[in-house]
Design a protein around this motif. Sequence first.
Motif, PDB file in Angstrom:
ATOM      1  N   THR A 131       0.905  -1.219  -0.260  1.00  0.00           N
ATOM      2  CA  THR A 131      -0.063  -0.061  -0.045  1.00  0.00           C
ATOM      3  C   THR A 131       0.905   1.219   0.119  1.00  0.00           C
ATOM      4  O   THR A 131       1.802   1.281   0.726  1.00  0.00           O
ATOM      5  CB  THR A 131      -0.886   0.275   1.202  1.00  0.00           C
ATOM      6  N   VAL A 132       0.562   2.400  -0.796  1.00  0.00           N
ATOM      7  CA  VAL A 132       1.446   3.343  -0.896  1.00  0.00           C
ATOM      8  C   VAL A 132       0.447   4.628  -1.085  1.00  0.00           C
ATOM      9  O   VAL A 132      -0.570   4.647  -1.381  1.00  0.00           O
ATOM     10  CB  VAL A 132       2.119   3.213  -2.426  1.00  0.00           C
ATOM     11  N   LEU A 133       1.317   5.861  -0.355  1.00  0.00           N
ATOM     12  CA  LEU A 133       0.408   7.101  -0.596  1.00  0.00           C
ATOM     13  C   LEU A 133       1.317   8.094  -0.929  1.00  0.00           C
ATOM     14  O   LEU A 133       2.589   8.193  -0.350  1.00  0.00           O
ATOM     15  CB  LEU A 133      -0.073   7.539   0.583  1.00  0.00           C
ATOM     16  N   PHE A 134       1.154   8.920  -2.070  1.00  0.00           N
ATOM     17  CA  PHE A 134       2.044   9.955  -2.448  1.00  0.00           C
ATOM     18  C   PHE A 134       1.381  11.317  -2.038  1.00  0.00           C
ATOM     19  O   PHE A 134       0.354  11.421  -2.426  1.00  0.00           O
ATOM     20  CB  PHE A 134       2.219   9.900  -4.020  1.00  0.00           C
ATOM     21  N   SER A 135       2.224  12.041  -1.863  1.00  0.00           N
ATOM     22  CA  SER A 135       1.790  13.574  -1.179  1.00  0.00           C
ATOM     23  C   SER A 135       3.099  14.524  -1.094  1.00  0.00           C
ATOM     24  O   SER A 135       4.333  13.866  -0.870  1.00  0.00           O
ATOM     25  CB  SER A 135       1.201  13.756   0.113  1.00  0.00           C
ATOM     26  N   LEU A 165       4.271   2.131   2.362  1.00  0.00           N
ATOM     27  CA  LEU A 165       5.233   3.253   1.800  1.00  0.00           C
ATOM     28  C   LEU A 165       4.426   4.710   1.806  1.00  0.00           C
ATOM     29  O   LEU A 165       3.412   4.773   1.207  1.00  0.00           O
ATOM     30  CB  LEU A 165       5.821   2.762   0.575  1.00  0.00           C
ATOM     31  N   LEU A 166       4.827   5.717   2.515  1.00  0.00           N
ATOM     32  CA  LEU A 166       4.581   7.008   2.299  1.00  0.00           C
ATOM     33  C   LEU A 166       5.555   7.700   1.509  1.00  0.00           C
ATOM     34  O   LEU A 166       6.820   7.943   1.945  1.00  0.00           O
ATOM     35  CB  LEU A 166       4.295   7.780   3.719  1.00  0.00           C
ATOM     36  N   ILE A 167       5.358   8.449   0.435  1.00  0.00           N
ATOM     37  CA  ILE A 167       6.216   9.246  -0.232  1.00  0.00           C
ATOM     38  C   ILE A 167       5.807  10.864   0.265  1.00  0.00           C
ATOM     39  O   ILE A 167       4.699  11.253  -0.271  1.00  0.00           O
ATOM     40  CB  ILE A 167       5.855   9.171  -1.686  1.00  0.00           C
ATOM     41  N   LEU A 168       6.835  11.590   0.776  1.00  0.00           N
ATOM     42  CA  LEU A 168       6.714  12.932   0.740  1.00  0.00           C
ATOM     43  C   LEU A 168       7.581  13.652  -0.100  1.00  0.00           C
ATOM     44  O   LEU A 168       8.800  13.447  -0.016  1.00  0.00           O
ATOM     45  CB  LEU A 168       7.260  13.054   2.245  1.00  0.00           C
ATOM     46  N   ALA A 195       7.042   1.636   9.301  1.00  0.00           N
ATOM     47  CA  ALA A 195       6.535   1.563   8.025  1.00  0.00           C
ATOM     48  C   ALA A 195       7.538   2.624   7.085  1.00  0.00           C
ATOM     49  O   ALA A 195       8.080   3.301   7.724  1.00  0.00           O
ATOM     50  CB  ALA A 195       5.128   1.934   7.863  1.00  0.00           C
ATOM     51  N   SER A 196       7.821   2.343   5.929  1.00  0.00           N
ATOM     52  CA  SER A 196       8.743   3.215   5.175  1.00  0.00           C
ATOM     53  C   SER A 196       8.300   4.644   4.613  1.00  0.00           C
ATOM     54  O   SER A 196       7.078   4.787   4.396  1.00  0.00           O
ATOM     55  CB  SER A 196       9.102   2.508   3.940  1.00  0.00           C
ATOM     56  N   ILE A 197       9.197   5.427   4.725  1.00  0.00           N
ATOM     57  CA  ILE A 197       9.273   6.787   4.032  1.00  0.00           C
ATOM     58  C   ILE A 197       9.951   7.029   2.848  1.00  0.00           C
ATOM     59  O   ILE A 197      11.398   6.694   3.110  1.00  0.00           O
ATOM     60  CB  ILE A 197       9.188   7.658   5.005  1.00  0.00           C
ATOM     61  N   VAL A 198       9.668   7.467   1.660  1.00  0.00           N
ATOM     62  CA  VAL A 198      10.536   8.027   0.762  1.00  0.00           C
ATOM     63  C   VAL A 198      10.313   9.547   0.784  1.00  0.00           C
ATOM     64  O   VAL A 198       9.348  10.143   0.688  1.00  0.00           O
ATOM     65  CB  VAL A 198      10.379   7.556  -0.704  1.00  0.00           C
ATOM     66  N   ILE A 199      11.516  10.283   0.831  1.00  0.00           N
ATOM     67  CA  ILE A 199      11.405  11.816   0.875  1.00  0.00           C
ATOM     68  C   ILE A 199      12.267  12.334  -0.216  1.00  0.00           C
ATOM     69  O   ILE A 199      13.490  11.853  -0.468  1.00  0.00           O
ATOM     70  CB  ILE A 199      11.889  12.203   1.955  1.00  0.00           C
ATOM     71  N   SER A 200      11.824  13.234  -1.099  1.00  0.00           N
ATOM     72  CA  SER A 200      12.625  14.038  -1.872  1.00  0.00           C
ATOM     73  C   SER A 200      12.771  15.522  -1.430  1.00  0.00           C
ATOM     74  O   SER A 200      11.786  16.034  -0.939  1.00  0.00           O
ATOM     75  CB  SER A 200      11.990  13.854  -3.318  1.00  0.00           C
ATOM     76  N   SER A 201      14.046  15.945  -1.654  1.00  0.00           N
ATOM     77  CA  SER A 201      14.303  17.373  -1.066  1.00  0.00           C
ATOM     78  C   SER A 201      15.392  17.845  -1.912  1.00  0.00           C
ATOM     79  O   SER A 201      16.323  17.377  -2.510  1.00  0.00           O
ATOM     80  CB  SER A 201      14.779  17.344   0.320  1.00  0.00           C
TER      81      SER A 201
END
Length: 248
Positions: A131-135, A165-168, A195-201
Amino acid sequence: MSNRPNQTRDRLGYLKLRFMAEHYQQLAAEAAQKGWSHQDYLERLIQGEAEMRWDNSIHRQIKIARFPVVKTLDQFQWNWPKKINRLQVQQLFTMDFVANKANAILLGGVGLGKTHLATAIGYEACLRGHTVLFSTAVDVINTLTAAQVTGQLKTGLKKYLQPSLLILDELGYLPIDKHGADLLFQVISCRYEKASIVISSNRAYKDWPTIFNNDATLTSAILDRLLHHAETVLIEGKSYRMKEQIDT
């Protein structure tokens, strides 16, 4: 007897066995022609039903993830960034970090494909059944702020805590006040080792205090939780969106 096929189809439909309802007659004819056993016929029906349900589940997960645009790793322009560790990025697509409840941080200037890679990682995770959520980071803060105003913060947080997976995306592109930083900290803290996080900065870690209202203590707490189990992908180069101007 003439109503029997329709009755069978209706009953399969009632049981929500859609593939079986649509294909049992066709496969029965094929079974008779090829001399399948009853067990072979049943296994083909079950296999088709399972595959259809899996495909439908994947499509639902992709829709729920709310990607701005679906991107894949195959579409990524590896030759554009001046510096990127390709093997490190490809390793993320094994989804081992999601299984280990670890994180991935993509750092680099604008137009280098961070959002592309973050989205592609999320898409691959969906294909693997996660399960994934992008924001964007700002959207998370705005949504939680609105929930808090109406006394629904606990419910609002669940949206960002439940996915595997949460994408910030775009952390650091816009300033975050103390209240927003506190809300984002709650999300990161509650997901830590769960649970995992992917962050772009677009900001190096040393500049992250400027993201979080120059609160060095809060920034340190956020980085401590994020980086304890994390891969940091550094991307260097010029903006791909400026490529056409550079080429001319």
